[in-house]
Design an enzyme around this catalytic site. Structure first.
Site, PDB file in Angstrom:
ATOM      1  CE  LYS A  13      -1.016  -0.057   4.975  1.00 49.72           C
ATOM      2  NZ  LYS A  13       0.100  -0.986   5.287  1.00 49.72           N
ATOM      3  NE  ARG A  88      -0.311  -0.114  11.147  1.00 54.15           N
ATOM      4  CZ  ARG A  88       0.609   0.415  10.347  1.00 54.15           C
ATOM      5  NH1 ARG A  88       0.614   1.686  10.086  1.00 54.15           N
ATOM      6  NH2 ARG A  88       1.517  -0.360   9.804  1.00 54.15           N
ATOM      7  NE  ARG A 127       8.702  -3.702   3.854  1.00 55.04           N
ATOM      8  CZ  ARG A 127       7.560  -3.078   4.111  1.00 55.04           C
ATOM      9  NH1 ARG A 127       6.652  -2.937   3.170  1.00 55.04           N
ATOM     10  NH2 ARG A 127       7.302  -2.651   5.310  1.00 55.04           N
ATOM     11  NE  ARG A 160      10.660  -0.551   8.167  1.00 57.35           N
ATOM     12  CZ  ARG A 160       9.556  -0.141   7.541  1.00 57.35           C
ATOM     13  NH1 ARG A 160       9.635   0.761   6.575  1.00 57.35           N
ATOM     14  NH2 ARG A 160       8.375  -0.602   7.860  1.00 57.35           N
ATOM     15  NE  ARG A 171       4.962  -4.262  10.965  1.00 57.79           N
ATOM     16  CZ  ARG A 171       5.580  -3.800   9.875  1.00 57.79           C
ATOM     17  NH1 ARG A 171       6.682  -4.369   9.459  1.00 57.79           N
ATOM     18  NH2 ARG A 171       5.086  -2.787   9.218  1.00 57.79           N
TER      19      ARG A 171
END
Ligand code: AMP
Length: 213
Positions: A13, A88, A127, A160, A171
């Site tokens: 997103k 969120r 990522r 990260r 998450r």
């Protein structure tokens, strides 16, 4: 035009939000980016947010809502914005809704980028993010020109802490529990549009632009 991007962490997103912001010339507002900038600058807000972020948890609503409302009340947001990573939780969505309706405004589009959990876990391990400017890459899908180096500023690329596999699972659990209910929230408001996020970045963007006009 006020747009909200919904979807699990790693659904893509953020990438779509940046492309929308560029095409429609509206700011891309990412609460995650605001927190990361604060961490980098060593602010009090950054120190507080980091504790939650590194654990894969959400930063408390009070902190998050305040920085978001401050940001969208700035002059560059007058003609709209694309929110990435906010709201969120249902309470965040309610606060935003109330702040907007007090000004006779509302969200025009909530775009849900839909990707199954298995695909997300696979993606996030690849990522990489720039330590300096925050630009994101993927070792397979969006590789930097030079391995481990940011195309935009030449700094080092890292995985990260919140993209580590165990944190990703946490998450996703948080997403299903606290964020997914927003899909119904915006569906009930008649502004929800779901797009299949397993396709290429270009195909997804084409569907979104067809929708936004
Ligand atoms: P993101 O870059 O959007 O994936 O955000 C990274 C992290 O920042 C999240 O895992 C949360 O810890 C925190 N965060 C970002 N946006 C929010 C939000 N709207 N509410 C609570 N925490 C957030």
């Amino acid at each position: 035009m006020k747009i909200i991007m919904l979807g699990a962490p790693g659904a893509g997103k953020g990438t779509q939000a940046k492309k929308i912001a560029e095409k429609y010339e509206i700011p891309h507002v990412s609460t995650g980016d605001i927190f990361r900038a604060n961490i980098k600058n060593g602010t009090e807000l950054g120190m507080e947010a980091k504790k939650y972020m590194d654990a894969g948890a959400l930063v408390p609503d009070e902190l998050t809502v305040k920085i978001l409302l401050d940001r969208v009340s700035q002059a560059d947001c007058e003609n709209g914005y694309v929110l990435d990573g906010f709201p969120r939780t249902i309470p965040q969505a309610e606060v935003l809704d109330k702040a907007l309706s007090e000004r006779g405004e509302s969200i025009d589009y909530a775009i849900d980028v839909d990707v199954p959990d298995e695909a997300i876990v696979k993606r996030m391990g690849g990522r990489r993010a720039c330590v300096t400017c925050g630009a994101t890459y993927h070792i397979v899908n969006i590789p930097p020109k030079k391995e481990g180096i940011c195309d935009q500023c030449g700094s080092e690329l890292i995985l990260r802490p919140d993209d580590e596999p165990a944190t990703v699972q946490k998450r996703l659990d948080v997403y299903h529990e606290q964020t997914q209910p927003l899909i119904d929230f915006y569906q009930n408001k008649g502004v929800l549009h779901s797009v299949d996020g397993t396709r290429s970045m270009e195909e997804i963007f084409a569907e979104i632009t067809a929708l936004l006009g």
